[in-house]
Design a protein around this motif. Structure first.
Motif, PDB file in Angstrom:
ATOM      1  N   SER A 209       0.827  -1.202   0.000  1.00  0.00           N
ATOM      2  CA  SER A 209       0.000   0.000   0.000  1.00  0.00           C
ATOM      3  C   SER A 209       0.865   1.257   0.000  1.00  0.00           C
ATOM      4  O   SER A 209       0.558   2.241  -0.679  1.00  0.00           O
ATOM      5  CB  SER A 209      -0.922  -0.005   1.225  1.00  0.00           C
ATOM      6  OG  SER A 209      -1.700   1.167   1.265  1.00  0.00           O
TER       7      SER A 209
ATOM      8  N   GLU B 202       0.018  -3.509  -5.394  1.00  0.00           N
ATOM      9  CA  GLU B 202      -1.019  -4.141  -4.593  1.00  0.00           C
ATOM     10  C   GLU B 202      -1.335  -5.541  -5.105  1.00  0.00           C
ATOM     11  O   GLU B 202      -1.616  -6.457  -4.331  1.00  0.00           O
ATOM     12  CB  GLU B 202      -2.293  -3.290  -4.615  1.00  0.00           C
ATOM     13  CG  GLU B 202      -2.147  -1.924  -3.959  1.00  0.00           C
ATOM     14  CD  GLU B 202      -3.466  -1.190  -3.884  1.00  0.00           C
ATOM     15  OE1 GLU B 202      -4.470  -1.731  -4.408  1.00  0.00           O
ATOM     16  OE2 GLU B 202      -3.512  -0.101  -3.310  1.00  0.00           O
TER      17      GLU B 202
ATOM     18  N   SER C 292      -9.655  -2.035  -3.033  1.00  0.00           N
ATOM     19  CA  SER C 292      -8.247  -2.450  -3.122  1.00  0.00           C
ATOM     20  C   SER C 292      -8.146  -3.971  -3.089  1.00  0.00           C
ATOM     21  O   SER C 292      -8.569  -4.601  -2.125  1.00  0.00           O
ATOM     22  CB  SER C 292      -7.439  -1.858  -1.956  1.00  0.00           C
ATOM     23  OG  SER C 292      -6.155  -2.444  -1.902  1.00  0.00           O
TER      24      SER C 292
ATOM     25  N   ASN D  78      -5.523  -5.580  -2.744  1.00  0.00           N
ATOM     26  CA  ASN D  78      -4.557  -5.899  -1.710  1.00  0.00           C
ATOM     27  C   ASN D  78      -5.224  -5.976  -0.338  1.00  0.00           C
ATOM     28  O   ASN D  78      -5.051  -6.928   0.410  1.00  0.00           O
ATOM     29  CB  ASN D  78      -3.460  -4.833  -1.714  1.00  0.00           C
ATOM     30  CG  ASN D  78      -2.302  -5.204  -0.832  1.00  0.00           C
ATOM     31  OD1 ASN D  78      -1.894  -6.355  -0.827  1.00  0.00           O
ATOM     32  ND2 ASN D  78      -1.787  -4.256  -0.094  1.00  0.00           N
TER      33      ASN D  78
END
Length: 305
Positions: free
Chosen positions: A66, A85, A149, A151
Motif C-alpha cells: 500500500s 497491490e 483495493s 490488496n
C-alpha cells in the motif's frame, strides 16, 4: 486526449491506517493463540494461530504494498505503482495455499493416530473466544477499504477465514468440554483448511485476471460502447480496451469516430468532457483515454474490439 483522475491520498492513507490497526490486533491474538495451543494441546487452535501468523505476514505485505502503491507516477512508471497491490495479493494467495496444505496434513495425522491427543477444552474455548472478538473487530475495520483495493481485500478474506475458523474452534472446544471427544479438535482443523483453500484460489484467480489485463468483472464492453454512441456526433466506437491496474482502478481507451462537423466547429472539448463523464458516472472509470477520428478515417491498425 485523456482524463487522469488523481488517486485519493486520503483513501490510501485511510487504508494504511486500517491495515496497521488490524496488524496490531492480529499479531497480538496470534501470540495468545500460540500460548493457548501449547497449554491446551489443541491442533485446531494451533492451526488458527498459524492462520493468524499468515494473516500477520499478509497484513505486513499489504501495508508495504500500500505504501509503495501510493508513490506518484513518473516517466518510467507512467501509471504509478498501484500494481504493487496485485503482487502483494499474489503473495498472500501463495501463503494461504501452503497453510491449507499444512493444516490438512496435520489434521489427518491426528485422526488416524492410534491414541487421541489430550486437549484442554476449557483453555481452548477461552482463547478461541478472544480470537473471535479480535477477528470481528479487524473485519469491521477492513470492510469498506477492501471494496476498492485488491490488496486490502486479500487481507480482509484472510481475517474472514480466521473469524470462521474461530467459530469452528469454539464449537470443537464445546464438544470436548461437554463430551470429552478429542477428535473434534482435529476435525475443526480440517474444516479450517477446507475454508482456506477456496478463498486462496479465488484471490489467485482475481490476481491473474488483473495481470492478464482482462476486463474487470461485471464490465461489459458492448454496454459501454452503447452509452458512448448516445453522445451527439458520435457515429462509431472501435478499438475499445478496458483493464484494471488493481481492484477499483479500471482503465479505458477507445477510438471514437465523430461527424466532421464536431471537429470543424470546435466541439472536441465538449464531447471529450461528455464521454469522460459518461464513463465516470455509469461505469466508475476514472482514467479514460480517447482518440477522436473524423468519419471516414481508416486508422484501424489495432485489433478491433
Amino acid at each position: 486526449m485523456h482524463d487522469h483522475a488523481p488517486v485519493s491520498g486520503i483513501r490510501g492513507a485511510s487504508a494504511r491506517r486500517l491495515l496497521t490497526i488490524s496488524l496490531v490486533i492480529t499479531a497480538t491474538v496470534m501470540i495468545v493463540q500460540i500460548v493457548g495451543s501449547v497449554l491446551s494441546g489443541s491442533l485446531a487452535l494451533l492451526a488458527d494461530a498459524a492462520h493468524m501468523f499468515t494473516d500477520t505476514s499478509a497484513l505486513v505485505i499489504a501495508l508495504v504494498a500500500s505504501i509503495v502503491a501510493a508513490r506518484p507516477a513518473d516517466d518510467r512508471h507512467t501509471y504509478g505503482y498501484r500494481r504493487a497491490e496485485v503482487f502483494g495479493a499474489l503473495a498472500n494467495a501463495g501463503i494461504l495455499i501452503a497453510l491449507a496444505a499444512w493444516v490438512g496434513v496435520e489434521g489427518v495425522g491426528r485422526l488416524i493416530a492410534p491414541e487421541p491427543v489430550d486437549v484442554e477444552g476449557g483453555i481452548m474455548l477461552v482463547v478461541a473466544l478472544i480470537g473471535l472478538l479480535a477477528n470481528a473487530v479487524a473485519l469491521w475495520l477492513l470492510g469498506r477499504a477492501q471494496r476498492t483495493s485488491i490488496n486490502v481485500r486479500g487481507a480482509y478474506l484472510e481475517v474472514l477465514g480466521d473469524l470462521i475458523g474461530s467459530v469452528a474452534v469454539i464449537v470443537a472446544a464445546i464438544v470436548i468440554v461437554t463430551t470429552g471427544w478429542a477428535p473434534a479438535d482435529a476435525l475443526a482443523s480440517l474444516l479450517i483448511a477446507a475454508m482456506i483453500l477456496p478463498r486462496a484460489i479465488g484471490l489467485l484467480r482475481e490476481v491473474f485476471s488483473v495481470l492478464a489485463e482482462s476486463a474487470p468483472a461485471g464490465t461489459h464492453v458492448s454496454e459501454i460502447r452503447s452509452h458512448m454512441l448516445r453522445n451527439p456526433g458520435v457515429t462509431d466506437v472501435h478499438d475499445v480496451h478496458v483493464w484494471q491496474l488493481t481492484r477499483g482502478a479500471p482503465v479505458f481507451t477507445a477510438h471514437v469516430v465523430v461527424e466532421p462537423a464536431v471537429l470543424q466547429h470546435g466541439g472536441s472539448a465538449e464531447l471529450l468532457e461528455s464521454l469522460q463523464a459518461c464513463l465516470a458516472e455509469h461505469f466508475d472509470v476514472a482514467h479514460s483515454t480517447f482518440q477522436l477520428e473524423p468519419a471516414g478515417h481508416s486508422d484501424r491498425d489495432a485489433a478491433h474490439a
